[in-house]
Design an enzyme around this catalytic site. Structure first.
Site, mmCIF file in Angstrom:
data_model
loop_
_atom_site.group_PDB
_atom_site.id
_atom_site.type_symbol
_atom_site.label_atom_id
_atom_site.label_comp_id
_atom_site.label_asym_id
_atom_site.label_seq_id
_atom_site.Cartn_x
_atom_site.Cartn_y
_atom_site.Cartn_z
ATOM 1 N N HIS A 168 0.954 5.157 1.068
ATOM 2 C CA HIS A 168 0.323 6.199 1.878
ATOM 3 C C HIS A 168 0.393 7.514 1.106
ATOM 4 O O HIS A 168 1.456 7.885 0.600
ATOM 5 C CB HIS A 168 1.095 6.412 3.188
ATOM 6 C CG HIS A 168 1.080 5.251 4.135
ATOM 7 N ND1 HIS A 168 0.251 5.183 5.223
ATOM 8 C CD2 HIS A 168 1.809 4.100 4.170
ATOM 9 C CE1 HIS A 168 0.463 4.063 5.898
ATOM 10 N NE2 HIS A 168 1.416 3.378 5.275
ATOM 11 N N HIS A 183 0.835 -1.208 0.000
ATOM 12 C CA HIS A 183 0.000 0.000 0.000
ATOM 13 C C HIS A 183 0.861 1.245 0.000
ATOM 14 O O HIS A 183 1.886 1.296 0.675
ATOM 15 C CB HIS A 183 -0.954 0.022 1.208
ATOM 16 C CG HIS A 183 -0.282 -0.193 2.528
ATOM 17 N ND1 HIS A 183 0.094 -1.446 2.983
ATOM 18 C CD2 HIS A 183 0.090 0.673 3.495
ATOM 19 C CE1 HIS A 183 0.661 -1.332 4.171
ATOM 20 N NE2 HIS A 183 0.689 -0.045 4.499
#
Ligand code: AMP
Ligand code: ZN
Length: 136
Positions: free
Chosen positions: A101, A99
C-alpha cells in the site's frame, strides 16, 4: 491463480485504475482509499506474502514501489507517504496476493499510527536472541 482478485485485475478480467505496468509489476488505485491517491503495487506472479516473492521479482517490485510513491506524492501534493504491507490473515491481509500500500499523507489528515508498548526487564534481550538465532 484463478480465484485471486488481483490476478483477475492483471488479466483484465475485472477493471482497475491501472497507473503503472512493467515486465514484473503493476500498480493501480485502491478502490477504498485511506487517502485519495492510495495505490497498490503488486508483483505479476501470484505470491501470497513478502516471504514468497523470489529475488528478481522482489527487486523489481520495490523499484516500482519507489517510482510510484514519488508519482503519488507529486500528483496528490502530499507532504509524505506511508508504505504498508499486511502479511498473512492475522495481520489483516484480505487479498492473498502480495501488495504494498502506498498511502499519501497530508498534514491534517487525522490518521494515527499503530499503538506502541514496552518490554519487561530482560524481555527485549530474549527477543533479540531468538530473532538472531532464526536468521541463521
Ligand atoms: P489488504 O488488507 O492489505 O489485503 O488490502 C487489500 C486492499 O485491496 C484493500 O485496501 C482493498 O480496498 C483493496 N481492493 C480490494 N479489491 C480491489 C479492487 N478490485 N481494486 C482495487 N483495490 C481493491
Ligand atoms: Zn493473485
Amino acid at each position: 491463480m484463478d480465484d485471486c482478485i488481483f490476478c483477475k485485475i492483471l488479466k483484465g478480467e475485472i477493471p482497475s485504475s491501472k497507473i503503472y505496468e512493467d515486465e514484473f509489476t503493476i500498480a493501480f488505485l485502491d478502490i477504498m482509499p485511506v487517502n485519495k491517491g492510495h495505490a497498490l503495487v503488486i508483483p505479476k506472479g501470484h505470491y501470497e506474502t513478502l516471504l514468497d516473492i523470489p529475488e528478481k521479482e522482489l527487486c523489481a517490485w520495490i523499484k516500482t514501489v519507489q517510482k510510484v510513491s514519488g508519482a503519488v506524492m507529486k500528483a496528490t501534493g502530499a507532504g509524505g507517504f506511508n508504505l504498508g504491507m499486511n502479511n498473512f490473515k492475522v495481520s489483516g491481509q484480505l487479498v492473498p496476493h502480495a501488495h504494498m500500500h502506498i498511502i499519501p499523507r497530508f498534514g491534517d489528515d487525522g490518521l494515527k499510527h499503530w499503538g506502541q508498548g514496552n518490554y519487561e526487564e530482560e524481555e527485549m534481550k530474549g527477543f533479540e536472541e531468538k530473532i538472531k538465532e532464526s536468521l541463521k
